[in-house]
Design a protein around this motif. Structure first.
Motif, PDB file in Angstrom:
ATOM      1  N   HIS A 198       0.863  -1.188   0.000  1.00 54.20           N
ATOM      2  CA  HIS A 198       0.000   0.000   0.000  1.00 54.20           C
ATOM      3  C   HIS A 198       0.903   1.243   0.000  1.00 54.20           C
ATOM      4  O   HIS A 198       1.892   1.284   0.725  1.00 54.20           O
ATOM      5  CB  HIS A 198      -0.845  -0.040   1.275  1.00 54.20           C
ATOM      6  CG  HIS A 198      -1.901   1.013   1.362  1.00 54.20           C
ATOM      7  ND1 HIS A 198      -1.604   2.331   1.576  1.00 54.20           N
ATOM      8  CD2 HIS A 198      -3.250   0.943   1.269  1.00 54.20           C
ATOM      9  CE1 HIS A 198      -2.743   3.029   1.616  1.00 54.20           C
ATOM     10  NE2 HIS A 198      -3.749   2.197   1.436  1.00 54.20           N
ATOM     11  N   LEU A 202       1.509   1.565   7.096  1.00 51.53           N
ATOM     12  CA  LEU A 202       2.101   1.881   8.396  1.00 51.53           C
ATOM     13  C   LEU A 202       3.234   0.885   8.652  1.00 51.53           C
ATOM     14  O   LEU A 202       3.114  -0.286   8.294  1.00 51.53           O
ATOM     15  CB  LEU A 202       1.005   1.709   9.460  1.00 51.53           C
ATOM     16  CG  LEU A 202       1.279   2.220  10.856  1.00 51.53           C
ATOM     17  CD1 LEU A 202       1.470   3.734  10.849  1.00 51.53           C
ATOM     18  CD2 LEU A 202       0.115   1.864  11.779  1.00 51.53           C
ATOM     19  N   SER A 228      -3.764  -1.856   3.664  1.00 53.01           N
ATOM     20  CA  SER A 228      -3.245  -3.185   3.346  1.00 53.01           C
ATOM     21  C   SER A 228      -3.286  -4.125   4.547  1.00 53.01           C
ATOM     22  O   SER A 228      -2.692  -5.205   4.501  1.00 53.01           O
ATOM     23  CB  SER A 228      -1.821  -3.065   2.817  1.00 53.01           C
ATOM     24  OG  SER A 228      -1.006  -2.411   3.771  1.00 53.01           O
ATOM     25  N   THR A 230      -2.188  -3.821   7.800  1.00 55.74           N
ATOM     26  CA  THR A 230      -1.043  -3.966   8.721  1.00 55.74           C
ATOM     27  C   THR A 230      -1.479  -4.183  10.176  1.00 55.74           C
ATOM     28  O   THR A 230      -0.991  -5.106  10.841  1.00 55.74           O
ATOM     29  CB  THR A 230      -0.131  -2.715   8.653  1.00 55.74           C
ATOM     30  OG1 THR A 230       0.119  -2.423   7.277  1.00 55.74           O
ATOM     31  CG2 THR A 230       1.174  -2.939   9.381  1.00 55.74           C
ATOM     32  N   GLU A 248     -12.254  -1.219   4.726  1.00 52.25           N
ATOM     33  CA  GLU A 248     -11.538  -0.357   3.779  1.00 52.25           C
ATOM     34  C   GLU A 248     -12.491  -0.018   2.644  1.00 52.25           C
ATOM     35  O   GLU A 248     -13.278  -0.844   2.201  1.00 52.25           O
ATOM     36  CB  GLU A 248     -10.282  -1.111   3.279  1.00 52.25           C
ATOM     37  CG  GLU A 248      -9.619  -0.580   2.032  1.00 52.25           C
ATOM     38  CD  GLU A 248      -9.042   0.833   2.150  1.00 52.25           C
ATOM     39  OE1 GLU A 248      -8.379   1.165   3.136  1.00 52.25           O
ATOM     40  OE2 GLU A 248      -9.285   1.620   1.199  1.00 52.25           O
ATOM     41  N   ASP A 276     -17.445   2.058   3.864  1.00 53.73           N
ATOM     42  CA  ASP A 276     -17.058   3.426   4.164  1.00 53.73           C
ATOM     43  C   ASP A 276     -17.067   3.631   5.686  1.00 53.73           C
ATOM     44  O   ASP A 276     -18.092   3.407   6.343  1.00 53.73           O
ATOM     45  CB  ASP A 276     -18.108   4.341   3.485  1.00 53.73           C
ATOM     46  CG  ASP A 276     -17.777   5.804   3.621  1.00 53.73           C
ATOM     47  OD1 ASP A 276     -16.922   6.150   4.462  1.00 53.73           O
ATOM     48  OD2 ASP A 276     -18.381   6.598   2.877  1.00 53.73           O
ATOM     49  N   ALA A 277     -15.936   4.094   6.220  1.00 56.92           N
ATOM     50  CA  ALA A 277     -15.835   4.280   7.676  1.00 56.92           C
ATOM     51  C   ALA A 277     -16.755   5.402   8.170  1.00 56.92           C
ATOM     52  O   ALA A 277     -17.078   5.448   9.357  1.00 56.92           O
ATOM     53  CB  ALA A 277     -14.388   4.571   8.065  1.00 56.92           C
TER      54      ALA A 277
HETATM   55  C1  LIG Z   1      -3.219   5.786   5.786  1.00 55.46           C
HETATM   56  S1  LIG Z   1      -4.074   4.544   4.898  1.00 55.46           S
HETATM   57  C2  LIG Z   1      -4.035   3.168   5.973  1.00 55.46           C
HETATM   58  C3  LIG Z   1      -2.857   2.298   5.708  1.00 55.46           C
HETATM   59  C4  LIG Z   1      -2.836   1.042   6.553  1.00 55.46           C
HETATM   60  N1  LIG Z   1      -2.659   1.310   7.971  1.00 55.46           N
HETATM   61  C5  LIG Z   1      -1.737   0.106   6.060  1.00 55.46           C
HETATM   62  O1  LIG Z   1      -0.766  -0.121   6.796  1.00 55.46           O
HETATM   63  O2  LIG Z   1      -1.808  -0.332   4.921  1.00 55.46           O
HETATM   64  C6  LIG Z   1      -5.724   5.052   4.993  1.00 55.46           C
HETATM   65  C7  LIG Z   1      -6.679   4.151   4.231  1.00 55.46           C
HETATM   66  O3  LIG Z   1      -8.011   4.635   4.433  1.00 55.46           O
HETATM   67  C8  LIG Z   1      -8.752   4.374   3.247  1.00 55.46           C
HETATM   68  N2  LIG Z   1      -9.938   5.230   3.269  1.00 55.46           N
HETATM   69  C9  LIG Z   1     -10.065   6.523   2.903  1.00 55.46           C
HETATM   70  N3  LIG Z   1     -11.303   6.972   3.131  1.00 55.46           N
HETATM   71  C10 LIG Z   1     -12.007   5.940   3.657  1.00 55.46           C
HETATM   72  C11 LIG Z   1     -13.333   5.775   4.132  1.00 55.46           C
HETATM   73  N4  LIG Z   1     -14.217   6.765   4.092  1.00 55.46           N
HETATM   74  N5  LIG Z   1     -13.687   4.583   4.638  1.00 55.46           N
HETATM   75  C12 LIG Z   1     -12.794   3.557   4.713  1.00 55.46           C
HETATM   76  N6  LIG Z   1     -11.533   3.635   4.266  1.00 55.46           N
HETATM   77  C13 LIG Z   1     -11.149   4.814   3.742  1.00 55.46           C
HETATM   78  C14 LIG Z   1      -7.755   4.658   2.144  1.00 55.46           C
HETATM   79  O4  LIG Z   1      -8.130   4.010   0.945  1.00 55.46           O
HETATM   80  C15 LIG Z   1      -6.472   4.106   2.731  1.00 55.46           C
HETATM   81  O5  LIG Z   1      -6.262   2.793   2.335  1.00 55.46           O
END
Ligand SMILES: C[S@@+](CC[C@H](N)C(=O)[O-])C[C@H]1O[C@@H](n2cnc3c(N)ncnc32)[C@H](O)[C@@H]1O
Length: 365
Positions: A198, A202, A228, A230, A248, A276-277
């Motif tokens: 990704h 992190l 991804s 993590t 995600e 969607d979060a």
């Molecule tokens: C900073 S990344 C997280 C990376 C993760 N901790 C890793 O180690 O792979 C934030 C993630 O939130 C997702 N994202 C963005 N908006 C979102 C939403 N409304 N609901 C869920 N996921 C969302 C993005 O696609 C992205 O993969």
């Protein structure tokens, strides 16, 4: 033996708790110090000899460095110290004089105890602070000093790409350190399970630090922006008994998280949810722990959407979170507003070094 252990800045305390607990398990006498000589991202462990009994009942020495490389979830490197010294005034010195001091220091060390002449070696260097010399200068100078020392015993072999022994030379402020890097060229936070990379993943060491801060006790756990995977994967690898979910929004990343979990051997332990979060309550009725690396939206254009995204997410979180949440982001103002306006309280805040930035981390209830 003195081991210099490296980790991310801001999680030295959590790494030292882990190291103490690992060393306790093998019954070795030890002393652990966080940030030795004030150096951040470092933990020093002075350890005695450790032994185990082999299948024939013989007493064998256990390599503490190998053990820590195998077992630690928070460390990046395990380096056996050869020597360290305080180099007062080196910051202002002209390159020739500064490098001359480093060369003389290394030339006085019993380097031959750590590498056989038949083994190839390389020097990797690291420098932090204000100096008139570069890390490349340090690697060359230390490499030459080691080569000259070993030449007394035969013909030394340098192999910069695939060395058998890696020396690590660090100049941090006015402290110089030389050791043997037992971890190798790939830092421990780069997990072998990562088959999907990704773009904003992190570090696994930080994922474990966030898990430690959340103190999940077996209750249900979600990473609502799991990318991804993590955080959920590292939690599952610890043998967590509770329900673990990975939510995600983008299919590509969720598929990536599934592939990573498969490769880590924990696919069956995690529930993968495409969603969607900001509509979290449609996906889970209740959850005990939520831990996430929030989207920072560093790309111009998207950054303006962050305050609303955080506000919407925390208002959903307020409907389902029972115990504790841990979140990491660069967006201090947006997260603090979203936390407070949705009735959460900040129990703990700290800065953690990630990707060259100091990132804000919050424990909320
Ligand atoms: C900073 S990344 C997280 C990376 C993760 N901790 C890793 O180690 O792979 C934030 C993630 O939130 C997702 N994202 C963005 N908006 C979102 C939403 N409304 N609901 C869920 N996921 C969302 C993005 O696609 C992205 O993969």
């Amino acid at each position: 033996m003195r081991l210099l252990l490296t980790t991310s800045q801001g999680i030295e305390d959590l790494a030292s708790v882990e190291v103490r607990s690992l060393l306790d398990k093998i019954g070795v006498p030890f002393r652990v110090e966080e940030k030795p000589l004030g150096v951040e991202g470092r933990v020093l462990a002075e350890v005695g000899e450790a032994f185990y009994t082999d299948e024939k009942g013989r007493k064998r020495e256990l390599s503490v460095a190998t053990y820590l490389n195998e077992k630690s979830r928070l460390l990046h490197r395990v380096i056996v110290e050869i020597a360290s010294g305080s180099f007062e005034g080196i910051s202002d010195e002209e390159p020739e004089r500064a490098l001359g001091r480093i060369e003389n220091f290394v030339a006085s060390l019993p380097v031959e105890r750590f590498v056989k002449v038949s083994e190839s070696f390389a020097v990797r260097s690291f420098r932090k602070g204000e100096h008139k010399i570069t890390s490349v200068d340090i690697a060359k100078t230390v490499g030459k000093a080691i080569f000259d020392l070993l030449s007394r015993f035969g013909k030394p072999k340098v192999n910069l790409d695939h060395p058998s022994v890696i020396f690590r030379a660090e100049l941090i402020g006015e402290t110089f350190f030389l050791g043997i890097d037992t971890t190798g060229d790939s830092s421990l936070h780069k997990r072998p399970w990562r088959v999907y990379d990704h773009p904003a993943h992190l570090k696994a060491s930080i994922a474990n630090a966030l898990i430690e801060l959340a103190k999940p006790d077996g209750g249900s756990f979600i990473d609502p922006f799991c990318g991804s995977g993590t955080i959920p994967i590292e939690l599952a690898l610890k043998g967590y008994s509770g329900r673990i979910a990975c939510l995600e929004r983008y299919r590509k990343h969720l598929r990536g998280a599934e592939m990573n979990a498969l490769s880590a051997g924990v696919y069956d332990k995690i529930e993968f949810i495409l969603g969607d979060a900001t509509r979290l309550s449609e996906h889970v009725d209740r959850v005990d722990f939520a831990v996430s690396n929030l989207p920072y939206g560093l790309k111009i254009g998207r950054k303006s959407m962050i305050p609303k995204l955080y506000m919407d997410f925390f208002s959903e979180l307020a409907k389902v979170l029972e115990k504790r949440g841990v979140f990491i982001t660069t967006e201090k103002r947006a997260i603090e507003r979203a936390i407070e306006e949705n009735g959460f309280e900040i129990r703990h805040h700290r800065l953690i070094g990630h990707g060259g930035l100091m990132v804000h981390t919050y424990v909320i209830e």
